[in-house]
Structures are given as C-alpha cells and as structure tokens.
Write an enzyme that holds these catalytic residues in place. Sequence first.
Site, PDB file in Angstrom:
ATOM      1  N   HIS A 138     114.963  85.782 -39.865  1.00  0.00           N
ATOM      2  CA  HIS A 138     113.635  86.381 -40.003  1.00  0.00           C
ATOM      3  C   HIS A 138     112.904  86.261 -38.671  1.00  0.00           C
ATOM      4  CE1 HIS A 138     110.369  87.975 -42.272  1.00  0.00           C
ATOM      5  NE2 HIS A 138     109.550  86.929 -42.011  1.00  0.00           N
ATOM      6  N   CYS A 197     112.108  93.001 -40.324  1.00  0.00           N
ATOM      7  CA  CYS A 197     111.077  92.048 -39.935  1.00  0.00           C
ATOM      8  C   CYS A 197     110.788  92.076 -38.434  1.00  0.00           C
ATOM      9  CB  CYS A 197     111.444  90.656 -40.378  1.00  0.00           C
ATOM     10  SG  CYS A 197     113.075  90.159 -39.830  1.00  0.00           S
ATOM     11  N   ASP A 250     102.669  86.585 -40.813  1.00  0.00           N
ATOM     12  CA  ASP A 250     103.892  87.326 -41.051  1.00  0.00           C
ATOM     13  C   ASP A 250     103.579  88.732 -41.514  1.00  0.00           C
ATOM     14  OD1 ASP A 250     106.381  88.201 -41.501  1.00  0.00           O
ATOM     15  OD2 ASP A 250     106.920  86.677 -42.995  1.00  0.00           O
TER      16      ASP A 250
END
Lengths: 281, 305, 667
Positions: free
Chosen positions: C450, C406, C466
């Site tokens: 994350h 991520c 995201d």
Amino acid sequence: MAQLLMLLAAINYQNSLAYAVTFLLLSLSIVTILHTWRNLVGLELQAANVAPVFVGGQAMLGLRLESTKYAHRAIALGWSGSEMQLQEVAACSISNAELQLPALARGWLQPGRLRVESRFPLGIFMAWSWVDLEISALVYPRPLSGELPCLSGKDHEDETDGSRAEQAGVDDYRGLRPWQPGDAIRRLDWKAYSRGRGLLVKDFVALTGTELVLDFGKLSGDIEARLSLLCHWVLELDSVGQIFTLVLPGQTIGPNAGQLHREVCLRALALFGSGKKEGQA
Amino acid sequence: MRAKLEACLSTANQVFLGKEKQVRLAVACLLARGHLLLEDLPGMGKTTLSHTLAKVMGLDFQRIQFTSDLLPGDILGTSIFDKDVGRFVFHSGPIFAELILADEINRATPKTQSALLEAMEEGQVTIEGATRALPEPFFVIATQNPASQSGTFVLPESQLDRFLMRLSLGYPARAAEKALLLGESRRDLLPCLEPVFDHAGLAAIQEEVAAVNVSDALADYLLRLVEATRTHPQFAWGISPRGSLALIAATRSWAYMAGRDYAIPEDVQVVLPAVAGHRLRERADYSGSGDSSLVQWLLREVPVL
Amino acid sequence: MKAAEVIPRNSLFWLLIVQFLVILPHLQYLPPWIIVLWLGCTWWRLRIFRMCAAYPNGWVKALLMLSTGLAIYVSHGTLIGLDAGAVLLMTAFILKTLEMRNRRDALIVIFLGFFAVVTGYLFDSGVLAAVYSLLPITALLAGMIGLYQNDSAGYRAPLRLAGSLLLQALPLMLVLFVFFPRLAPLWGMPQPAEQAVSGLAESMSPGEMVELSQSSELAFRVTFDGQLPAHENLYWRAITFERFDGQRWARSSNSYLAQEPKWEPQGEPLSYNIIIQPNGRSWLFSLDVPKIQADDARMMADFHLERRRPVDRALMYRTVSWPDSRREPSATSASLAASLQLPRQGNPRTRIWAEELRRSEPDPERLVQVLLRHFNQQPYVYTLKPLPVGENIVDDFLFQTRSGFCIHYAGAMTFILRAAGIPARVVGGYQGGELNPAGNYLSIHQFDAHAWVEYWLPERGWISIDPTFQVAPERIRTGLQQAMVQEQSFLEGDPLALHRYSGINWLNELRMAWDNVNYGWQRWVLNYQGDEQKQILQKWLGSFELRWDWLGIGLVLVLAVLSGSLALLLFKPWRSTPDLVQRLFLRYEKLLAGQGIVRQKHEGARAFAERAAQVLPDQAQAIRQFTGIYECTRYSGEPASPREMQQAFKALRDALFSRNHAKDRIH
C-alpha cells in the site's frame, strides 16, 4: 571434524536447521557410543581346536563366539599387525570363526592376545578388548624333499651304511625260490609246478626293509634342514604305509606305522630342541 | 506299562546278577531304538545279557558269531541256484531277525563289519540289487573284545557312532559272583524266561519314550556338554549332531524308566558315559582306546543349571 | 585392498539412494548438466559394481574434475560464492561416489552428503524441506551402517537400525538445540544469490506497485501482545518515497539518514513480534511510531526502521509502537526541503489547480480536507487495471482516467500538496493483514502492499492521510480482496493462489492451518537464535539469572541423564536377572550355602537336594518339595505356579530358621 565444519556453517549462516543437523549428528555419536559398546558387551570367546600346520602354511585357529544376550555385528577379530576378520553373531547364538595365522617357525605358535573390536554401527567409535585365549598351534617343520643318505635297517647290523636292505616284501617280484614250510600257498608258482619244476615260491621284496630308521644323528647339515628332511620322509613313508622308526637325540619313536605314529613323529620333530618333549595339550 | 517294564527289569536282573545299572542302561538303549555295543573281556556275560534281553522283550533272536573269515553274504544272505526250480533262490541271512547278537564284531573284517553297520543304520539291506526291509523292531547288540586283544579289527569312529551306547559290564561283585557259582547255570535259566512284552507293547513304550518332555533348560545343558567337547582342546573331536540326538534319546528313555514324563539333568548325567564314551577321544590319547576320564571331565566341568 | 574395506552392496545401494535424495531438492537451482553428470556417474558406478566397467583412472578423474569446474564457471560466472559453491559440492559428491572404492572413500561421500543436506537448508529452510531432509539423513546413516554390516543383512536392516538410531538421538538433539548457546556469526559468508523476491523496491512506478499486488507471497507475520488493532489502523511503514522524477517515486535521502527524528511517545503503546520473510532489503516493517528491540536495527530520519544488513533469511524482531505520538513537530525547513521537491516541468494542470487551491484555502489542513473530499465525491475508481496514462501521469490521472491504485492516489495527493507548498511524502508499506484465528497472528502478503501520504504541519509534525480510503474504504477496512470483488481482479494472474479461494471454507481453513504451522516453525525453530534463545530461556528460568556457565553444566547433566536412560533402555539390565524360578533357586542355593551346603556347578537340582537332605534330615521334606517344584517348572513343560514355588521356598526357609533357632537355644 565434519561436525565442527557443520557447526561453523550453522553459526555463520545463523541457520537453525544446520544447527539441528549438527546436534543430531552429535547426539548420534553419543548414542553410537552406547551401541558400539553394547556390540561388544556379553560376547564370549572360546578357542576351539587348532589343527597342526607345517611351517610356511597358514594355521587355522578356530574361534567360537557366543552371544549371551545381544546380537553382535561386524566383530573384528585379529592379532596386532594382522588383518582383522569380520564376524557376525546373532543374538543368543554361537558362530564359529576361523582365523588364519602364518606359521613361520617350528614349534608352538602362540599368537598372544587376540584383539576383538567393534566399530559398528557407524564406525565413528571403536570398542575393543584384548582377549587372552591361550591359543597355541603346533607347527611342524617344513617338509623338504631330498635324498636320505641312509635309510638303515635297524636290526641288520651286518649291512653297511648306505646300502639298501632287501627285505621280504610285496613290492617287487624278484624271482622264484624253493618252497619252504611256512610260505604262503598263494605265492606258489603253480605253473612251474605243473611243468614239474617242483614247488617254487614267487619271491617278492620290498625296496626298503620292513623296518626303517630315520636317524637324526646320521644326517648332516644344520638342525632345521635335517628336521625338514626327516619331516619329508616321515610323510613319505607314512603315505606308503611303511613301518619306520624315528631316532632323535635322546628320543626314539617306533617302530610303528599309521596316522598316530606319524603325528607323534611330527610332534617330536616340531618340538625338537624346545625343551618340551611333549608340549601341553 | 511301567509295571511291565519293572517286571522285565527284575526278570533280567534275576538272570544277570549284580549289574542292575548296566541292565537298566541296556534296556534304556533298546527303548530309545538304539543299538548297543557291549565291550568287555570274554566270559563276562555279554552273550547272556543279550539272550536275556531278547527273551524278556519277546523278540526273535539270532546270534551271529563274527570271525575273521565271515563274509557279508554270511550275514545278509545269498542267492543260491536251485536245481529243482531252475533259478536263484534267496536264502536270507541271520540279519533278518529282530534282535541280533553280533558277537565279537571286531573279529570280522571291516568289509563284513560295515555290511552289518549299514543294515543297522538304514533298517534295510540291498542284496544283488533287491532291497529287503529288515524286521521292525530291529536291534543289534554287538559285543567286542577290547581293542588291545590280538586278532581284532578296530571299529572305526564312524561305525562306533552308530551305536547309541557302549556298555562295559565289568567283573561282578563278590556276592553276585558267589551266587553265580552256587546257583544254577545262567544258560539253563534262559529257556525258562517268559517274554514280558509283545511287539505292540514294546512299540507303545517306545512311543511314550519319544514323548518325554525335554525342556529348553535341559536342551541347553545338553548343548553345553556337546559344545564343550567341540571346543575344548583336549578333545580330539567333538560329539556329532548324531551323537547329540543319541544323547537326548537315551536321556528320554532313562527319564521314562525313572517314572517321569520329563527329563532332568541327572538323567543326562547317568547316560552320558554310555552314550558319549565311545564317541570321544582324547587328543593326546594315541592308542585310540577312548577314556572315561573325558566323560568324567565333562560331568565335572560343565555347569548344570 | 583389504577385504574388510570393500564397500558392501547394501551400503552402495543406500549411498546411491542418498545421491538421489540429496540432489532432488537442489534441482531447482542446479544447472541441467549436473543431472546428466549425475545419471552418467550413477550408471557408471552400477557398472563398476557389476564388474562391467573399471574405476575411472587418474586421467579420466582429472578430466572430469576440470570439465565440471569449467562448466560451473561457465554457468555461474564464478567458482566462489554460495551458489557456485553448492554446485561444486554437488559435483564433488557425485564424482566421489563414482570413484569410491573403499570404506574411507565411502565415509568422505557420506560427509559430503551431510554437507549437501546442510547446504540445502541455506536455500530452503521451510517445514517441508526440514521434514524431507530426514530422508537423505536416514539414508546416509543407513549407508554408513551398511559399511560395517555384512551383505547378508539385506537392504532393510541398515535402514531399520538407522531409524532407531535417529529416534534415540532425537531427545538428545532437542536438548542440545534448546540449550546450546548460539553464537554470533564468526565471519561473513557468501549468501545465496538474490532470488527474485517480490516486494517493495527502492523506487517504484505506479505500474510496479500494481504488479506487486498481484503476488500472494507472504511478506511478514505479526503477533500482537494484546488486543488486535482494527484493520484500518494497520499501516505498516516500510520506507518513504520523497523524490519524484515525473514517472517514479524513489526513496528519500532522509531514509538513508541514520538519525532518529524527534518524537515523544504518547498514548497507549502496542507491542508486537514480527517475522519478516527474506526479501533482500534492509528495511523493517512497523506501525508508527516504533521502538525496536534489536542491536542491529535503528530508526532512520523518516521514521522507518533500518537494519544493518539486508534481510536474507527470515528474521524476527520485537517492536513497541505509539500510534498517537507526534512526529517531529519542529522540523527545520532544511530537512523539509526534500518533501517539497518537484520535477521542474510536467503536469501543468495539476500545478495550476494546486495554486488555485492554495489561494482559496490558505489553511493547509482545510486544503487537505478539500482534496480528500474531491477524491471522495468525484467519480474516481479504485482498480488494479488503471487506464493507461501519458507523459504527465498526475495530470492524466486526475483529469482524464480517474482510475488508479493506491500509489496513484498517494502520488497525486503528494504532488498537489507539494505544489501547494505543503511538505508531503509518499509512505510505502503494507496495509491490513489476514488474521489466522488458530494462531492469532496476522499474515501480511505482497498484495497488501500500500502507499499513503503524510504531510507536515508546524507544531503538529507529520500527519498520515490516506486518499485511497476516500475512494475505496473497503480496501482499508477489510482488504484488497473485498475491494476487488466487483472487478474480480484479485490475484487474477495467479489461478493457483489459495487466497483466491478463501470463499471455500475448508480450503481456507486448510490454508490457515498450514500457514500457522509455517509461522510456528519460523518463530520457534528458524528464529531460535541469539537473543531469541536468551529470551525464551529467561522466560523458562523465571527469576533466575541466565548464566551460560550454569547452563553449560545443566546441559551436560541433562545430556548425561538422557544418555544414561538410553543406556538403560539399550542394555536392559533388569532383563539379565533370570526369571522368578531361577531367582528363587539362587536364593535357595544361598540359603543352603548358609548351612554349609554349597552346590557344585556340575550338580543338578535333584542331586544337590539329596545331598542336602542327608545333611539336614529334618528339613529333607521341605528341600525335596521345593526341588520337586523347581524341577517340575524347569523341566516338565508344565510349570508350577510361582506362588506355589514361593510357598515351598518359604516353608523351607521357615524350617531352616527353626533349626537355627533350636541350635541357638541349645548353645
């Protein structure tokens, strides 16, 4: 104190478990109060017999502890200022304790109220009680050996003071003398008879007379020393089974012999001058 | 069985006038397998009582008159050299009888006294290395003159403890004495008595006596009595565990004779003077004679329930 | 030395056991030489007890103390501070046990033992530690009891009593625990040293983030008041990373600024409770946009919550979030400057591409869409094993490896947006969470860590986006484990982690249940502090006003009642009355005493009855009958039934009553 420290730690670290332990200890103290109290409740004490003792000895005071309901653990018994003695009593039972108390002075030893205390189970609290058991122990004078200036035969006034009466006795062989009616056959000297010397009797004497007088008035020195000396001689004469008379001012005991006589004499010596000729039983 | 017992008692009472309680206690003592000590002045009927008991109980009876020159061998028996056989033959003494009357026991020397008392305790005698059992049942009724009389050796406490009861008969009541004076000689009556029990019957009764129920509550009372003697300062010493056992045995026996199969405090109270009297001495009592006042004190001061 | 003061054998036995029990949990951080010292001292103490050795004399004691002090200094570098203090306490405990001679010494040892137990809580206050600590506490009590008990009682007796004392003290303890007011810390105390806690750091490189996701350690737990939001909406903000030096993303200056940015609550709020595990950081986790109900925490300029002190023990706080709020729609360019910062050099290809994009898509929103589509359509791989990259990490990632975690996507996207002149920053935090159905709460673990992106648009404020969602939507919808099914790299380095085996049903349920227990423990026990206590008590009291003085009185009352009932339980006064037979007999005695016939204490029942029968000839039969039954019950071993006895008593009472009645009539 320790709990306060723990509480401080708990507060400063905001630690719930430290709080919990602190509270646990606090609760334990509360619970312990009850337990400590219960450890003393329902305990009955009774004084048992107290044997007489000589000055300088340890009076053994018998105590009977009876539990009416609960078990009593680690009950401390003692007099103020003395060492406490631990005693256990199982539930609904009886246990006997013996407390020592130094006998310091002649006469009645009255230790006063007995302290009964219990710190069980955790020792953070103490339950106690003062019990008046009316214990008293008779303390005889300390026996001090010494020469008696006079062991006078009471009924032989013709003998001077200080002399030793020679009375017919069994201790020492003195010699032979002619037989008289009434002499024991056992004492006849048969060998002498066979040699034709006639009936002779072996004659024995006791060193002291059959009846001796221990007279307080004939001794010198201070009262306690005189009593100690008399005490010594009472014991001494009693141990050889001698018959004797004890004369104290205003009191004459005997003549007699034996254990009872000794006890009476010692008691009289112990209580001499205390105003109580015969103390309470 | 109880009817027989009553018959036995009434027979004894015919001979021995006006002393029902003493007779009853004496019988109770025998039923409890205990030995009896009669203490009284001479001529109060001690010997007659023993005779009577022996008769009605159907026991083989021997009387030993204790004197100061009586030797242990005179009681236990001795081995005598028999010329014809050429070896020693044991001649058993009077102790090998079921009921022994040891008359005036305190006139004998301590050595002789203890020979008898050991036999009483152990139920057997050892003579010259051989142990010989005494008959079963084996009772000793000892009589003694009061200690104050001259020519006596006082029985030590340890020996006194072996007697279950000590009884003192006392002077008869006026009416009883009158009947005694006007009636037949008591000694003449004795041969006419018929035994009421045989050995088996006596043993059966003794079994039943031992089975009398003593409850916890009663045992507690008994223990309270015993403990009082041990702790209260006026007692020179307390009752021994043997004494407590004696007390409970006598209590059972008395309860049985009262027709109950359980004992109650009143039974204890009745037998206590006889059982405990000779086991206690007052601390201040230097004569050693013992005193009934102690027992009375016990009966008065110890709570029953 | 007084005879009574000597330490009894059973007490010594328990104290040595206590030593073992107390030291055992501390072993993990105690220096190894302590064990040697402990074993040596125990051996010595046993030899003293067996009369084979003497007590250490003054010199030996001084030497021991000095050398242990020195050893602590050597191994910890200091003598103050919690860790060194704990070791100091341990050595004091061990040495005091060695030299204890009498009861006073033993009491000191016992109190040191209690302190050692409490110190243990500062390091570990979990359920297991708490339950375990009952062992040393019981043994300590047993040792304490043993001090006042004869040896004849044996080893078990003190233990049994200690157990029953503990049980009896438990209700009181609970009451005190619940109602005793919690105070704020009076002064600062040395805290346990930073343990190696994993979690987000002030600055992170992509590699560190990947490492973090290998840990199955718990980060925090959340309970929602109402409906649970969907998994893909659970973006737990921790901090923002704004400064990029070409390798690492570091915490922005904004995040240090204690100034609440402008925002207005909009839409439906979400309320939830969070309990954070201690992590040594001062930031708190929340959904956007939060309002926290705590005195010592506030929102910082980058919308994250910051606490005044680091979280060094589990902390519970309550938050309300408005996810639909607009955030700082009118930010000044000065405040946005940091969100446009880029290193002077590096990643030239990305910069060129960003320039191209800006030219082709002047609308920032469309540019973002293009970027997302790029991630979605190009062959990007979401992986825990990204291929190695060179100096220009963004260039290499975007144009060569195309595989990353991520943080790679978020970092690259932020870089592009900034290069295209759009203010943007990386948000670090956690995403998702595992639902515990039994406890209805979410557990967020370190592997849920994350990173995502937020960019700023005029009038609209900060908008979260995201890029990972475009690459691996299953990561966002269900979690990392599902996303890594193919690669099988989930918690690869930790074969013992129970999370790996969530496929095994019973094991998973067991893990969930245990987690639930831990959560409850944290929530209701460990965090029962200050405000929490007030809230819970207030909830119980309902509309009543919570006042500490009333509470104090109530506390004392409850304690009194509890101790009273305990006293009843201990003393059992109802048992002291004799049984029915005795009671009836007492009544019988009173009845006759009313007639002037008092039983003497030496009078047996029968003798008394005979005397009474003589005085009351008319009632003689009833008296005798009652006495007979009494006697039978008490002495015969075959008790009459209580009813029989009661009847006999009633008969007697009636007989006496009629007599009194007759007497009255005559008068």
